[in-house]
Write a protein that holds these residues in place. Structure first.
Motif, PDB file in Angstrom:
ATOM      1  N   GLY A 117       0.773  -1.233   0.000  1.00 58.04           N
ATOM      2  CA  GLY A 117       0.000   0.000   0.000  1.00 58.04           C
ATOM      3  C   GLY A 117       0.802   1.279   0.000  1.00 58.04           C
ATOM      4  N   ALA A 118       2.141   1.187   0.050  1.00 59.16           N
ATOM      5  CA  ALA A 118       2.984   2.385   0.083  1.00 59.16           C
ATOM      6  C   ALA A 118       3.742   2.541  -1.234  1.00 59.16           C
ATOM      7  CB  ALA A 118       3.972   2.303   1.242  1.00 59.16           C
ATOM      8  N   VAL A 119       3.785   3.758  -1.743  1.00 61.24           N
ATOM      9  CA  VAL A 119       4.502   4.038  -2.984  1.00 61.24           C
ATOM     10  C   VAL A 119       5.998   4.026  -2.705  1.00 61.24           C
ATOM     11  CG1 VAL A 119       4.896   5.727  -4.811  1.00 61.24           C
ATOM     12  CG2 VAL A 119       2.592   5.403  -3.880  1.00 61.24           C
ATOM     13  N   ASN A 144      -0.808   3.602   2.305  1.00 63.95           N
ATOM     14  CA  ASN A 144      -2.170   3.055   2.394  1.00 63.95           C
ATOM     15  C   ASN A 144      -3.043   3.542   1.242  1.00 63.95           C
ATOM     16  OD1 ASN A 144      -1.600   1.749   4.928  1.00 63.95           O
ATOM     17  ND2 ASN A 144      -1.781   3.765   5.891  1.00 63.95           N
ATOM     18  N   VAL A 145      -2.528   3.370   0.017  1.00 63.82           N
ATOM     19  CA  VAL A 145      -3.225   3.876  -1.169  1.00 63.82           C
ATOM     20  C   VAL A 145      -3.405   2.777  -2.212  1.00 63.82           C
ATOM     21  CG1 VAL A 145      -2.414   6.234  -0.839  1.00 63.82           C
ATOM     22  CG2 VAL A 145      -1.053   4.654  -2.237  1.00 63.82           C
ATOM     23  N   LEU A 146      -4.305   3.046  -3.129  1.00 58.70           N
ATOM     24  CA  LEU A 146      -4.504   2.254  -4.335  1.00 58.70           C
ATOM     25  C   LEU A 146      -4.178   3.120  -5.544  1.00 58.70           C
ATOM     26  CD1 LEU A 146      -8.021   0.721  -3.556  1.00 58.70           C
ATOM     27  CD2 LEU A 146      -5.810  -0.432  -3.304  1.00 58.70           C
ATOM     28  N   ASP A 147      -3.718   2.506  -6.621  1.00 56.68           N
ATOM     29  CA  ASP A 147      -3.591   3.249  -7.868  1.00 56.68           C
ATOM     30  C   ASP A 147      -4.978   3.359  -8.508  1.00 56.68           C
ATOM     31  OD1 ASP A 147      -3.898   1.145 -10.210  1.00 56.68           O
ATOM     32  OD2 ASP A 147      -2.733   0.186  -8.637  1.00 56.68           O
ATOM     33  N   PRO A 148      -5.167   4.255  -9.480  1.00 59.58           N
ATOM     34  CA  PRO A 148      -6.506   4.444 -10.071  1.00 59.58           C
ATOM     35  C   PRO A 148      -7.059   3.208 -10.762  1.00 59.58           C
ATOM     36  CG  PRO A 148      -5.093   6.313 -10.564  1.00 59.58           C
ATOM     37  CD  PRO A 148      -4.208   5.266  -9.953  1.00 59.58           C
TER      38      PRO A 148
END
Length: 279
Positions: A117-119, A144-148
């Motif tokens: 979840g981390a870039v 804690n992200v998602l890509d589009p």
């Protein structure tokens, strides 16, 4: 969910896109071959394809798109975008994301690697132009992200009804390489839809957009999307899996509705590891 390119939701309608579900075991595998058209106020602006592989513990998605119809008269463009990752604890966990878009003599080439979840790595060509009013993206915004692309796919854990209203209760933290924003879904209704390869119900969810960083707050397009309460995504299942994909996305604009709509949703089962071992 990525109906949303480098500039958020509106990019899905920039022209660069870039049957009935069965409740089966979570390890079912299938390949989706989808085709979409993009229109604005009924005028065709773009068309694209989307391939999605859902396997026992991994997924891969790739989309290609180009301007079409009247839009091609004013500006020719094309693009590709792809995402890959794992399926862990019933959720899609991206590992890589890339998008390449070219319109006229301009282009953007963005590549991102993600772990847990981390870039971890990010490259953008050409580099972003700095704006004094842009909200700075911090390291916290990259966790804690998602890509589009991954965010446009919705995997439903468990064995419950895929068309249940509570499936719409989703919150997606999206980072597209430039902007960090949240997409929140809420149930609206069930619609019956039909296209090549699919006939059955679609789960219609409202979309609410909230930018956190990477945007210029006083821009009218950003304010418009924040205030918008009529955006929708119509979700249908990839048959044999518990993954939902957009059948239709609607974004109202001052000149009419921007619509991304499927013209084909062809699904092919993929062999499981057990069946391949038995062979």
């Amino acid at each position: 969910m990525h109906f949303f390119g480098k500039s958020g939701i509106g990019a899905a309608f920039g022209g660069l896109l870039v049957g009935l579900a069965v409740q089966t075991a979570a390890c079912a595998q299938a390949r989706l071959d989808a085709r979409y058209v993009v229109t604005l106020a009924g005028v065709t602006l773009g068309e694209g394809s989307w391939l999605v592989d859902v396997r026992e513990d991994s997924f891969a998605a790739e989309a290609k798109g180009s301007t079409a119809g009247l839009a091609k008269v004013f500006s020719s463009g094309h693009g590709t975008t792809a995402s890959r990752g794992a399926i862990k604890n019933g959720q899609l966990v991206p590992a890589s994301y890339a998008i390449y878009v070219k319109w006229g003599k301009r282009f953007e080439d963005l590549r991102m690697k993600i772990k847990d979840g981390a870039v971890k790595e990010l490259t953008i060509l050409p580099p972003a132009v700095e704006h004094p009013d842009r909200v700075r993206v911090t390291e916290a915004h990259r966790r804690n992200v998602l890509d589009p692309m991954t965010g446009s796919l919705l995997r439903v854990p468990g064995k419950g009804d895929l068309m249940a209203p509570n499936v719409c209760r989703q919150h997606a933290p999206i980072f597209d390489g430039r902007m960090r924003y949240d997409l929140t879904l809420a149930f609206k209704r069930i619609e019956q839809v039909k296209t090549a390869g699919y006939s059955g119900p679609a789960l219609v969810c409202a979309i609410y957009f909230a930018p956190l960083a990477g945007h210029v707050p006083n821009r009218s397009a950003v304010k418009y999307l924040i205030d918008q309460r009529d955006m929708e995504t119509w979700l249908v299942p990839i048959a044999g899996t518990r993954v939902l994909v957009p059948f239709k996305v609607v974004v109202p604009t001052p000149v009419g509705n921007g619509v991304l709509q499927a013209t084909q949703l062809a699904v092919t089962p993929l062999p499981t590891r057990a069946s391949m071992t038995a062979q």
